[in-house]
Scaffold this motif. Structure first.
Motif, PDB file in Angstrom:
ATOM      1  N   LEU A 143      -3.442   6.105  -5.528  1.00 35.30           N
ATOM      2  CA  LEU A 143      -2.214   5.395  -5.195  1.00 35.30           C
ATOM      3  C   LEU A 143      -1.063   6.378  -5.034  1.00 35.30           C
ATOM      4  O   LEU A 143      -1.026   7.425  -5.687  1.00 35.30           O
ATOM      5  N   ARG A 144      -0.115   6.022  -4.183  1.00 31.64           N
ATOM      6  CA  ARG A 144       1.090   6.822  -4.055  1.00 31.64           C
ATOM      7  C   ARG A 144       1.953   6.689  -5.310  1.00 31.64           C
ATOM      8  O   ARG A 144       1.843   5.719  -6.055  1.00 31.64           O
ATOM      9  N   ASN A 145       2.817   7.663  -5.512  1.00 28.31           N
ATOM     10  CA  ASN A 145       3.711   7.622  -6.668  1.00 28.31           C
ATOM     11  C   ASN A 145       4.526   6.332  -6.666  1.00 28.31           C
ATOM     12  O   ASN A 145       5.004   5.884  -5.621  1.00 28.31           O
ATOM     13  N   GLY A 146       4.666   5.748  -7.828  1.00 31.23           N
ATOM     14  CA  GLY A 146       5.448   4.522  -7.950  1.00 31.23           C
ATOM     15  C   GLY A 146       4.638   3.254  -7.775  1.00 31.23           C
ATOM     16  O   GLY A 146       5.157   2.157  -7.997  1.00 31.23           O
ATOM     17  N   LYS A 147       3.374   3.372  -7.365  1.00 35.47           N
ATOM     18  CA  LYS A 147       2.506   2.208  -7.194  1.00 35.47           C
ATOM     19  C   LYS A 147       1.614   2.051  -8.417  1.00 35.47           C
ATOM     20  O   LYS A 147       1.229   3.026  -9.066  1.00 35.47           O
ATOM     21  N   LYS A 148       1.266   0.810  -8.726  1.00 34.73           N
ATOM     22  CA  LYS A 148       0.460   0.520  -9.905  1.00 34.73           C
ATOM     23  C   LYS A 148      -0.670  -0.424  -9.541  1.00 34.73           C
ATOM     24  O   LYS A 148      -0.436  -1.476  -8.942  1.00 34.73           O
ATOM     25  N   HIS A 149      -1.877  -0.036  -9.911  1.00 38.48           N
ATOM     26  CA  HIS A 149      -3.029  -0.902  -9.680  1.00 38.48           C
ATOM     27  C   HIS A 149      -3.275  -1.782 -10.894  1.00 38.48           C
ATOM     28  O   HIS A 149      -3.203  -1.325 -12.036  1.00 38.48           O
ATOM     29  N   THR A 150      -3.598  -3.032 -10.625  1.00 39.17           N
ATOM     30  CA  THR A 150      -3.975  -3.964 -11.683  1.00 39.17           C
ATOM     31  C   THR A 150      -5.353  -4.523 -11.374  1.00 39.17           C
ATOM     32  O   THR A 150      -5.542  -5.172 -10.337  1.00 39.17           O
ATOM     33  N   PRO A 151      -6.343  -4.285 -12.210  1.00 39.85           N
ATOM     34  CA  PRO A 151      -7.646  -4.917 -11.996  1.00 39.85           C
ATOM     35  C   PRO A 151      -7.497  -6.439 -12.027  1.00 39.85           C
ATOM     36  O   PRO A 151      -6.828  -6.985 -12.910  1.00 39.85           O
ATOM     37  N   LEU A 152      -8.094  -7.091 -11.070  1.00 37.06           N
ATOM     38  CA  LEU A 152      -7.996  -8.553 -11.022  1.00 37.06           C
ATOM     39  C   LEU A 152      -8.512  -9.175 -12.318  1.00 37.06           C
ATOM     40  O   LEU A 152      -7.912 -10.112 -12.851  1.00 37.06           O
ATOM     41  N   SER A 186      -5.303  -2.324   5.175  1.00 38.87           N
ATOM     42  CA  SER A 186      -3.838  -2.375   5.283  1.00 38.87           C
ATOM     43  C   SER A 186      -3.151  -1.391   4.337  1.00 38.87           C
ATOM     44  O   SER A 186      -2.003  -1.008   4.564  1.00 38.87           O
ATOM     45  N   GLY A 187      -3.829  -1.018   3.254  1.00 37.03           N
ATOM     46  CA  GLY A 187      -3.219  -0.143   2.264  1.00 37.03           C
ATOM     47  C   GLY A 187      -2.371  -0.866   1.235  1.00 37.03           C
ATOM     48  O   GLY A 187      -1.761  -0.210   0.376  1.00 37.03           O
ATOM     49  N   ARG A 188      -2.334  -2.211   1.296  1.00 35.14           N
ATOM     50  CA  ARG A 188      -1.521  -2.944   0.335  1.00 35.14           C
ATOM     51  C   ARG A 188      -2.049  -2.796  -1.091  1.00 35.14           C
ATOM     52  O   ARG A 188      -3.222  -2.987  -1.360  1.00 35.14           O
ATOM     53  N   VAL A 189      -1.141  -2.484  -1.999  1.00 36.91           N
ATOM     54  CA  VAL A 189      -1.424  -2.543  -3.427  1.00 36.91           C
ATOM     55  C   VAL A 189      -0.865  -3.884  -3.897  1.00 36.91           C
ATOM     56  O   VAL A 189       0.344  -4.071  -3.981  1.00 36.91           O
ATOM     57  N   TRP A 190      -1.746  -4.830  -4.167  1.00 34.90           N
ATOM     58  CA  TRP A 190      -1.303  -6.178  -4.485  1.00 34.90           C
ATOM     59  C   TRP A 190      -0.511  -6.195  -5.785  1.00 34.90           C
ATOM     60  O   TRP A 190      -0.835  -5.494  -6.745  1.00 34.90           O
ATOM     61  N   THR A 191       0.520  -7.028  -5.824  1.00 37.37           N
ATOM     62  CA  THR A 191       1.304  -7.196  -7.044  1.00 37.37           C
ATOM     63  C   THR A 191       0.550  -8.099  -8.018  1.00 37.37           C
ATOM     64  O   THR A 191      -0.382  -8.819  -7.638  1.00 37.37           O
ATOM     65  N   GLU A 192       0.959  -8.081  -9.271  1.00 38.13           N
ATOM     66  CA  GLU A 192       0.327  -8.968 -10.253  1.00 38.13           C
ATOM     67  C   GLU A 192       0.511 -10.427  -9.858  1.00 38.13           C
ATOM     68  O   GLU A 192      -0.396 -11.244 -10.057  1.00 38.13           O
TER      69      GLU A 192
END
Length: 229
Positions: free
Chosen positions: A151-160, A118-124
């Motif tokens: 990730l696209r600009n403005g997106k942030k990855h958080t390791p689970l 889906s491409g979703r970057v999950w939120t915290e």
């Protein structure tokens, strides 16, 4: 035969752990890091090491097909929780996910963070709910984070695992393959804080990495940030 302890001096751990700290403000203990030729081969092994033939594995759908193949290969039962789609935007059906996780036979969740396809970057907030549901129901999590660096600009990855620093029930899988177009080097990083599972992995895994792959990955993690950005 080259073994893990022979080809991995502390510099490799320092390079990869430094990468995670720089991008995600998250680190892990050196002894928690093992490797595999790819995340999918690691899934095939981990499903076997974590679960038995009477237990079930939970995955949200749609999912990368090899998640299911790893379950089928080990003759485990697959349980799925469908994502909710609205206007091509996917969210987790937490009521359904929790209901499935409460099944006593569900003992493992393979979770994709960020989500493929889906491409979703999950939120915290989403990640905290997923993690808490699993922990509350004694469900171990394998978090496939292979796409985390792209990730696209403005997106942030958080390791689970960053959100649950006090548990050893979350295994994190990352690799330089997507980030640096290095799939052909066949090296991935599997972070296993659970001592029992890590001991099984080390005892049963064919412990070999091409030394050239190790050097290439270390160089990418050490000097590749400007190239990636």
């Amino acid at each position: 035969m080259f073994g893990y302890t022979k080809i991995f001096d502390p510099a490799y751990y320092e390079a990869f752990n430094g990468w995670c700290k720089k991008l995600y403000d998250w680190g892990f203990e050196k002894e928690h890091l093992v490797t595999c030729n790819g995340i999918i081969p690691a899934l095939y092994e981990l499903v076997d090491y974590i679960t038995n033939e009477y237990e079930k594995i939970l995955i949200v759908t749609p999912f990368y097909a090899y998640f299911k193949h790893a379950v089928d290969f080990n003759k485990r039962e697959l349980v799925t929780s469908d994502l909710i789609e609205k206007d091509n935007y996917y969210t987790i059906d937490f009521d359904d996910f929790e209901a499935k996780a409460k099944d006593d036979r569900v003992t493992l969740c393979i979770f994709c963070n960020p989500h493929n396809p889906s491409g979703r970057v999950w939120t915290e907030e989403e990640l905290k709910r997923v993690g808490q549901i699993c922990l509350d129901n004694n469900v171990m999590v394998i978090s496939d984070e292979i796409h985390c660096d792209l990730l696209r600009n403005g997106k942030k990855h958080t390791p689970l695992a960053k959100l649950f620093p006090d548990t050893d029930q979350i295994i994190t899988c990352m690799a330089p393959s997507k980030t640096f177009n290095m799939a052909g080097f066949m090296i991935s990083n599997i972070i296993i804080p659970n001592e029992k599972i890590r001991s099984i992995y080390k005892a049963r895994h064919y412990d070999f990495e091409n030394p050239l792959s190790v050097v290439a990955a270390q160089a990418a993690y050490t000097d590749g940030y400007d190239w990636l950005c």
